[in-house]
Scaffold this motif. Structure first.
Motif, mmCIF file in Angstrom:
data_model
loop_
_atom_site.group_PDB
_atom_site.id
_atom_site.type_symbol
_atom_site.label_atom_id
_atom_site.label_comp_id
_atom_site.label_asym_id
_atom_site.label_seq_id
_atom_site.Cartn_x
_atom_site.Cartn_y
_atom_site.Cartn_z
ATOM 1 N N ALA A 51 5.156 9.916 8.505
ATOM 2 C CA ALA A 51 3.731 10.237 8.349
ATOM 3 C C ALA A 51 3.146 9.517 7.135
ATOM 4 O O ALA A 51 2.003 9.035 7.177
ATOM 5 N N LEU A 52 3.918 9.414 6.067
ATOM 6 C CA LEU A 52 3.460 8.695 4.875
ATOM 7 C C LEU A 52 3.344 7.194 5.150
ATOM 8 O O LEU A 52 2.406 6.544 4.673
ATOM 9 N N ALA A 53 4.264 6.651 5.938
ATOM 10 C CA ALA A 53 4.176 5.234 6.319
ATOM 11 C C ALA A 53 2.914 4.989 7.135
ATOM 12 O O ALA A 53 2.276 3.936 7.015
ATOM 13 N N ARG A 54 2.537 5.948 7.940
ATOM 14 C CA ARG A 54 1.300 5.850 8.724
ATOM 15 C C ARG A 54 0.084 5.777 7.795
ATOM 16 O O ARG A 54 -0.830 4.975 8.009
ATOM 17 N N ILE A 55 0.073 6.602 6.753
ATOM 18 C CA ILE A 55 -1.013 6.557 5.763
ATOM 19 C C ILE A 55 -1.044 5.189 5.088
ATOM 20 O O ILE A 55 -2.116 4.602 4.903
ATOM 21 N N GLU A 110 6.098 2.291 0.845
ATOM 22 C CA GLU A 110 5.075 1.276 0.571
ATOM 23 C C GLU A 110 5.086 0.299 1.748
ATOM 24 O O GLU A 110 6.162 -0.076 2.249
ATOM 25 N N VAL A 111 3.895 -0.093 2.195
ATOM 26 C CA VAL A 111 3.763 -0.986 3.352
ATOM 27 C C VAL A 111 2.893 -2.168 2.985
ATOM 28 O O VAL A 111 1.827 -1.999 2.388
ATOM 29 N N GLU A 112 3.343 -3.362 3.366
ATOM 30 C CA GLU A 112 2.511 -4.569 3.257
ATOM 31 C C GLU A 112 2.523 -5.268 4.593
ATOM 32 O O GLU A 112 3.453 -5.084 5.388
ATOM 33 N N ASN A 133 -4.081 2.441 5.034
ATOM 34 C CA ASN A 133 -4.584 1.818 3.808
ATOM 35 C C ASN A 133 -4.515 0.294 3.892
ATOM 36 O O ASN A 133 -5.406 -0.405 3.419
ATOM 37 N N ALA A 134 -3.451 -0.227 4.511
ATOM 38 C CA ALA A 134 -3.326 -1.677 4.677
ATOM 39 C C ALA A 134 -4.416 -2.203 5.608
ATOM 40 O O ALA A 134 -4.982 -3.282 5.370
ATOM 41 N N LEU A 135 -4.733 -1.467 6.674
ATOM 42 C CA LEU A 135 -5.827 -1.872 7.554
ATOM 43 C C LEU A 135 -7.160 -1.876 6.812
ATOM 44 O O LEU A 135 -7.998 -2.755 7.039
ATOM 45 N N GLN A 168 0.847 -1.193 0.000
ATOM 46 C CA GLN A 168 0.000 0.000 0.000
ATOM 47 C C GLN A 168 0.881 1.241 0.000
ATOM 48 O O GLN A 168 1.740 1.395 0.864
ATOM 49 N N VAL A 169 0.663 2.103 -0.977
ATOM 50 C CA VAL A 169 1.389 3.370 -1.042
ATOM 51 C C VAL A 169 0.531 4.448 -0.380
ATOM 52 O O VAL A 169 -0.654 4.230 -0.107
#
Length: 152
Positions: A64-68, A144-146, A72-74, A39-40
């Motif tokens: 802060a972007l990683a938090r967003i 980006e987070v997964e 989005n991942a949630l 998720q970006v």
């Protein structure tokens, strides 16, 4: 307190699930595990910021972007299981950080995602993690987070 109550207390709202940018789905469940796609930091259908950490994006902006991304991942996770109260544990989080070659603070950027997950899910949000510096991410996203979650 349920995850939805915790989100409300934090004055956060789960966004709509980000539409896939290519040929994949936002989340897949297999048995008791749910894997989210990366998720970006999309906000209302647009990338919140672009660029690389250490060049165009500050450490604070990156966190802060990683938090967003984690929010989005949630959203993707909830779309797969119906209720975040079904999350037994966030097992693993991987955070990709588009980095200037001299930037080495990927773990501090990733803390934005990790802290959000713990804030919303309590002990169930504490997880194993990798924070990886990369040359580029889709759409020139900085982060980006997964994640992988165990659910009931």
């Amino acid at each position: 307190m349920t995850p939805d109550e915790k989100l409300a207390e934090l004055d956060l709202t789960l966004p709509e699930v980000v539409a896939p940018l290519a040929a994949y789905v936002p989340a897949v469940r297999t048995g008791d595990l749910v894997y989210t796609s990366g998720q970006v930091p999309m906000v209302e259908g647009k990338l919140a910021q672009s660029g690389k950490l250490g060049a165009d994006v500050s450490l604070e902006e990156g966190a802060a972007l990683a938090r967003i991304c984690a929010l989005n991942a949630l959203a993707a996770l909830k779309s797969e299981v119906g209720d975040l109260a079904r999350v037994k544990r966030i097992v693993k989080v991987v955070v990709f950080v588009a980095s200037d070659p001299a930037f080495v603070q990927q773990p501090q950027v990733a803390n934005g995602a990790s802290e959000l997950l713990a804030d919303v899910l309590g002990d169930a949000g504490k997880h194993a993690r990798s924070a990886v510096g990369v040359a580029a991410l889709p759409l020139d996203a900085p982060v980006e987070v997964e994640l992988i979650a165990e659910v009931s």
